[in-house]
Design an enzyme around this catalytic site. Structure first.
Site, PDB file in Angstrom:
ATOM      1  N   LYS A 145       0.940   4.474  -4.542  1.00  0.00           N
ATOM      2  CA  LYS A 145       0.902   6.098  -4.676  1.00  0.00           C
ATOM      3  C   LYS A 145       0.132   6.799  -5.613  1.00  0.00           C
ATOM      4  O   LYS A 145      -0.795   7.855  -6.247  1.00  0.00           O
ATOM      5  CB  LYS A 145       1.741   6.314  -3.767  1.00  0.00           C
TER       6      LYS A 145
ATOM      7  N   ALA B 186       0.849  -1.169   0.154  1.00  0.00           N
ATOM      8  CA  ALA B 186      -0.108  -0.234   0.346  1.00  0.00           C
ATOM      9  C   ALA B 186       0.689   1.174   0.016  1.00  0.00           C
ATOM     10  O   ALA B 186       0.560   2.062  -0.530  1.00  0.00           O
ATOM     11  CB  ALA B 186      -0.723  -0.363   0.886  1.00  0.00           C
TER      12      ALA B 186
ATOM     13  N   ARG C  59       5.009  10.321 -26.999  1.00  0.00           N
ATOM     14  CA  ARG C  59       4.653   9.008 -26.501  1.00  0.00           C
ATOM     15  C   ARG C  59       3.166   9.053 -27.026  1.00  0.00           C
ATOM     16  O   ARG C  59       3.056  10.128 -27.056  1.00  0.00           O
ATOM     17  CB  ARG C  59       4.371  10.108 -25.113  1.00  0.00           C
TER      18      ARG C  59
ATOM     19  N   HIS D 223       1.247  -6.444 -23.139  1.00  0.00           N
ATOM     20  CA  HIS D 223      -0.130  -5.552 -23.693  1.00  0.00           C
ATOM     21  C   HIS D 223      -0.519  -5.723 -25.063  1.00  0.00           C
ATOM     22  O   HIS D 223      -1.233  -5.649 -25.105  1.00  0.00           O
ATOM     23  CB  HIS D 223       0.490  -3.397 -23.610  1.00  0.00           C
TER      24      HIS D 223
END
EC number: 1.1.1.47
Length: 797
Positions: free
Chosen positions: A44, A38, A370, A272
């Site tokens: 985060k 966590a 990107r 992916h």
């Protein structure tokens, strides 16, 4: 009065039904969500926000929640770290600040940190959940454990959950895992087996967060909602190619430890991009809301993927990577990394829908932009007489026709679905997708944005928020099953093995790379478009390339020898076979070619299939030199190898293909079925004087050739043209052309490749005519020519 009574009864029934619905909504049970790891980066950045979004979506809809952040960190420090992570939680932009603050307060109150280190800690957690449920007068619906921890920690945590922290009867358990799911097929199998000993398949959710990206998550729905328009288009007759692309501008700095172990193929392509490929290529189930149907159709797509060869990929590495590895992993100055940070791979799906359509998968770090997208480019068969300035994007068939699932970033800057206006107007759910306003000056894939029907999400949503919602509702189609995971690794592992020692092309990174990484494809091969600059003085670390040596011509056993590096050798042999074929067809109208099986000829078959378009296949008869006694569909079958690497890629009349009849009357190579005699009769009937134009042989490390083995007289002499033999290795039973038949050929070529053949090559060079000891030594065409083709490793060691 009668009607009045009936209406009262109906009203009462409706009220009871509504009341029961409200009660069901009100009392759907308590759900505990335990986030392991966590205080880590993933938690985060994404997971806490995703859990908060889940709470925003589900609060007041019938479930109560508790959120447990867990880690190995001591309670006080862990609580502080978790509190810091929760400070950045945000609400959707259209939510009122007051309402947001209220819901955020509720979420923080429901969230607590706890240290989970020992079996006792898990027992305590389970008891605390049970106590809370009892005290608040609730019942437990289920528990979600999210493993945001490294895979090496999975087994211990899984054991503790299984033994000490499962919910009671009637409540469900869902455990969520993050990649990597292994390093290759074997490690993935071991990890899957280990987790399978603790959890049922329906309890496990393996996350690939790209399946939660909005454009990716919409692929199946888009195909389903536009079935009518796509049914005739979504196939090999209309699709020119499919591009599945993920480009990053960032490099691997700070992650070189991970990258050195995994590299770009394992990091992005194996998971992916392959998952996306299955969504594009799979047969669409009748009901796409059925998780089982979707997963089954994805598995069928995996099983239809053509095996990858070394020539199916190009690799690159940005120039700063090696120095980053040296610095971060404290490697010496002499260290050189072969880890690719860029890869392009050419994939084919061998089924009726997609046969021959190239799927290009590409991913890399330190690139010029990107962006991520899936682009389906359709074939353009139109010719327009008027000049381009008169073309209207909505009607003109000469403009490019494409569908793009735009994952995000790039010049557009957000997820989108784009469909060329000259294709069709798509149907999308209006509550979640809206039309994009034109942006003059913006061009995408060579056309202005106005050339597309363009749609973007009404509300952008993080991938983890989507996937957490699916986990909560038990929707498994967005996750990777054990079966699909292993199927993916079966597909990728051989390529990874063949590329392990491949030197990637260096590139500067960013826009400076220019066209250095551009690549092209032909047949089943991929290659860089731009050849690298030659060094005038080669560095000591540079291995010799095939082009550094010319083909060596010499003598071996008093017959011509051609020796070269593998690529040059295969090219030379393929050219020689074509020249022989052309001459035979010109003189006799047909060409009879007998081919051996095994691994050595595979590269030759691929070369003939993809680089020899003038080959007279329509006049070629293909025969087998030998065959294993297995069904022709068996992967061990020589015919199956010939089919996979050559036959399915060329146009040869089916009646010119002559497999050995090893499987007759549901039996394999039974003497009484007379399969050998049948094949011999077929040869005698079709091949003049039973003399093949060319026979391709190999040489085993024991000196065997075809399926004629040492210390076995079968097939070495006599009148029989085809014989049944016994191999010392499995499968033992074989069918083979006999040595007398081989020696009737007009030309015999013997292909010998690999360092493993060096010893037998030396030995056979010294022996005389001793076929009983060394069957290959008995090969000497009576009135024809024998030519040896050896690569340098077999010839020189």
């Amino acid at each position: 009065m009668k009607h009045s009574g009936i209406w009262k009864m109906l009203r009462a029934a409706v009220c009871l039904a509504l009341l029961s619905c409200l009660q069901a909504q009100e009392f759907q049970g308590h759900v505990s969500i335990i986030l392991l790891g966590a205080t880590g980066d993933l938690a985060k950045k994404y997971l806490w926000q995703g859990l908060f979004q889940l709470y925003l979506d589900e609060a007041g809809k019938g479930h109560s929640f508790s959120f447990h952040g867990a880690a190995l960190t001591a309670p006080q420090q862990g609580q502080e770290l978790m509190a810091k992570a929760l400070e950045s939680l945000s609400c959707p932009k259209d939510m009122a600040p007051g309402h947001c603050a209220e819901l955020k307060g509720q979420f923080l109150q429901l969230s607590q940190y706890r240290q989970l280190k020992t079996a006792e800690d898990y027992q305590t957690l389970s008891k605390d959940i049970e106590t809370q449920v009892q005290q608040e007068g609730l019942w437990e619906a289920g528990r979600i454990f999210y493993f945001s921890v490294p895979p090496f920690a999975y087994a211990d945590i899984a054991r503790n959950i299984n033994s000490s922290c499962r919910p009671g009867p009637g409540a469900w358990l869902r455990v969520v895992f993050e990649k990597p799911f292994g390093h290759d097929h074997l490690s993935a199998q071991q990890l899957a087996s280990e987790l399978g000993s603790f959890f049922q398949e329906e309890e496990m959710y393996r996350v690939d967060h790209y399946l939660g990206k909005q454009a990716v998550a919409q692929i199946l729905s888009f195909r389903d909602q536009n079935r009518k328009a796509l049914d005739g288009l979504w196939n090999r007759h209309h699709v020119e190619r499919v591009e599945i692309i993920m480009k990053e501008t960032v490099d691997a700095e700070g992650r070189t430890s991970f990258y050195e172990e995994y590299g770009v193929i394992r990091d992005t392509l194996q998971n992916h991009l392959t998952e996306i490929l299955t969504l594009v290529a799979m047969e669409l189930p009748y009901d796409i809301s059925s998780s089982a149907a979707v997963l089954q159709h994805k598995l069928q797509t995996f099983q239809a993927l053509r095996g990858l060869q070394k020539s199916s990929a190009v690799l690159g590495q940005y120039q700063a990577y090696r120095e980053q590895v040296r610095r971060e992993l404290q490697r010496p100055d002499s260290f050189h990394s072969l880890t690719p940070t860029f890869a392009g791979v050419l994939v084919h799906v061998d089924n009726l829908r997609w046969e021959g359509v190239p799927f290009i998968l590409m991913s890399g770090k330190a690139l010029d932009e990107r962006v991520g997208y899936i682009r389906i480019l359709f074939k353009n068969r139109a010719y327009c007489t008027q000049s381009e300035r008169h073309w209207a994007s909505e009607q003109n068939r000469c403009l490019p026709q494409q569908i793009i699932f735009y994952i995000g970033h790039g010049e557009l800057g957000h997820p989108a679905i784009l469909v060329s206006r000259n294709l069709f107007k798509p149907s999308l759910p209006t509550q979640s997708w809206k039309e994009v306003q034109d942006r003059p000056g913006l061009h995408l894939f060579g056309r202005p944005l106005s050339d597309y029907y363009a749609y973007s999400p009404v509300r952008e949503r993080d991938a983890y928020s989507t996937l957490l919602a699916h986990i909560f509702h038990g929707r498994k189609e967005s996750f990777i099953t054990t079966e699909n995971l292993l199927a993916s690794w079966i597909f990728w592992t051989p390529l990874l093995g063949s590329l392990a020692n491949e030197v990637p092309r260096l590139y500067p990174g960013g826009v400076e790379s220019d066209h250095l990484l551009d690549f092209e494809f032909s047949g089943g091969q991929l290659f860089f478009s731009q050849q690298p600059l030659e060094l005038l003085i080669p560095g000591p670390e540079l291995a010799p390339r095939p082009s550094d040596f010319q083909v060596l011509r010499a003598q071996y056993r008093e017959s011509p020898l051609i020796s070269a590096w593998p690529e040059e050798l295969i090219s030379k042999l393929a050219n020689d076979i074509e020249a022989t074929a052309v001459q035979a067809v010109r003189l006799f109208g047909k060409f009879h070619l007998a081919l051996s099986g095994g691994s050595s000829p595979i590269a030759l078959f691929q070369q003939l299939a993809t680089g020899h378009y003038s080959f007279p296949w329509a006049h070629t008869h293909l025969w087998l030199v030998d065959e294993r006694c297995v069904p022709l569909s068996d992967p061990e079958s020589n015919f199956q190898g010939l089919q996979a690497h050559l036959l399915q890629h060329i146009r040869v009349p089916y009646y010119n293909i002559h497999p050995m009849p090893v499987h007759l009357h549901q039996r394999l190579c039974a003497e009484e079925d007379q399969g050998a005699q049948t094949y011999a009769s077929e040869i005698s009937a079709l091949v003049a004087n039973s003399s093949f134009d060319l026979v391709l042989l190999g040489m085993g490390i024991d000196g065997h050739t075809a399926s004629l083995f040492p210390q076995s007289p079968t097939g070495l002499d006599g009148e029989q043209l085809v014989v049944l033999t016994q191999s010392p290795s499995r499968p033992h039973q074989r069918m083979s052309l006999s040595l007398p038949l081989i020696n009737r050929a007009k030309k015999v070529a013997v292909l010998v490749m690999g360092k493993i053949k060096r010893e037998i090559t030396m030995l056979v060079s010294r022996v005389g005519h001793e076929p009983k000891k060394w069957p290959i030594s008995g090969v000497l065409p009576l009135s024809g020519q024998l030519v040896w083709y050896m690569d340098y490793e077999a010839f020189l060691g």
